[in-house]
Design an enzyme around this catalytic site. Structure first.
Site, short mmCIF file in Angstrom:
data_model
loop_
_atom_site.label_atom_id
_atom_site.label_comp_id
_atom_site.label_asym_id
_atom_site.label_seq_id
_atom_site.Cartn_x
_atom_site.Cartn_y
_atom_site.Cartn_z
N CYS A 170 43.30 39.22 13.06
CA CYS A 170 44.55 38.88 13.72
C CYS A 170 45.43 40.13 13.88
O CYS A 170 45.14 40.95 14.73
CB CYS A 170 45.26 37.75 12.98
SG CYS A 170 46.60 36.97 13.93
N HIS A 199 41.12 33.59 12.62
CA HIS A 199 41.23 33.75 11.17
C HIS A 199 40.00 33.17 10.46
O HIS A 199 39.98 31.98 10.14
CB HIS A 199 42.48 33.04 10.65
CG HIS A 199 43.75 33.76 10.92
ND1 HIS A 199 44.24 34.74 10.08
CD2 HIS A 199 44.64 33.65 11.94
CE1 HIS A 199 45.39 35.20 10.57
NE2 HIS A 199 45.64 34.57 11.70
N GLU A 243 39.31 33.51 7.46
CA GLU A 243 39.69 33.19 6.07
C GLU A 243 40.44 31.86 5.95
O GLU A 243 40.64 31.35 4.84
CB GLU A 243 40.54 34.32 5.47
CG GLU A 243 42.01 34.35 5.86
CD GLU A 243 42.30 34.95 7.22
OE1 GLU A 243 43.46 35.35 7.44
OE2 GLU A 243 41.39 35.01 8.08
#
Length: 246
Positions: A100, A190, A192
């Site tokens: 990001c 993302h 994660e």
């Protein structure tokens, strides 16, 4: 001194999640560390915003650069310092993964451009489509041609560095993934985030989304697991381990 001890895989923390999420789930660096799942490499978290010194590029096995609620185009001193450091890593062919904000910063660091997305924010679980170049990319090869991923961004990599290869995009975001050199990648989405974190972001941003004409409840309903995207962290760790023979 043990000269055989591997250099650390560095998580460069350039932002914090919302306090309500952090209290329940931890922060970006914790989610990234869980996804990397490496036992062969020590992990080192540094936060340049708070004055942490970035390690000598010669003493780093790889780097993951987190997201942030800041904006790359604001050119904060800590951000510009990190960009110069990233350029040194790429010049050394050290594996890098920007997420990001980190994706946008990597593009900026190597001579591209980051700035406000002309169509505004992209928030929620989105569909990412691989380009043909992804079929032979070390990080993305073998992934489904389309896969869901979690996204929260107002800015984008508007122009890629010279020689960079676009690897994925969608109708809203032309560059959801790119590679620079052999071992440096940026992903706008993302990997994660899990579904609960994505829903947490939608809840935190509900007022802003509603004012922009987006229904937060509809976004929430479309949140799904993103296993293919999440697996990129472990894939990156395996690349770093192989690159350094550990």
């Amino acid at each position: 001194m043990d000269n055989h001890r591997p250099h650390p895989l560095v998580i460069v923390k350039l932002g914090d999640t919302f306090e309500a999420l952090r209290a329940q789930r931890g922060d970006f660096e914790h989610w990234i560390a869980d996804g990397l799942d490496t036992h062969a490499l020590p992990l080192l978290v540094v936060d340049p915003r708070r004055g942490d010194a970035l390690p000598d590029p010669a003493e780093v096995s790889g780097a993951v650069v987190t997201g942030s609620h800041a904006m790359v185009s604001h050119r904060e001193p800590w951000s510009e310092t990190t960009a110069a450091w990233l350029a040194q890593l790429v010049a050394r062919d050290t594996p890098v993964l920007g997420i990001c904000y980190g994706h946008q910063l990597l593009a900026h660091a190597l001579g591209g451009e980051a700035g406000d997305h002309p169509q505004g924010a992209e928030v929620g679980t989105v569909t990412v489509t691989l380009d043909d170049a992804a079929a032979t990319d070390q990080l993305l090869h073998g992934l489904p041609a389309q896969f869901p991923a979690h996204a929260v961004h107002w800015q984008s990599a508007l122009r890629l560095p010279e020689g960079a290869v676009r690897l994925a995009g969608n109708d809203h975001e032309p560059v959801h993934a790119f590679r620079a050199g052999a071992h440096a990648w940026g992903v706008q989405f993302h990997p994660e985030f899990d579904a609960d974190v994505m829903r947490g972001y939608i809840d935190q941003l509900a007022g802003d989304l509603a004012r922009a004409g987006t229904d937060p409840a509809a976004l929430r309903e479309h949140v799904v697991p993103t296993d293919a995207a999440a697996g990129l962290l472990g894939r990156f760790a395996r690349i770093v381990e192989a690159h350094h023979g550990v």
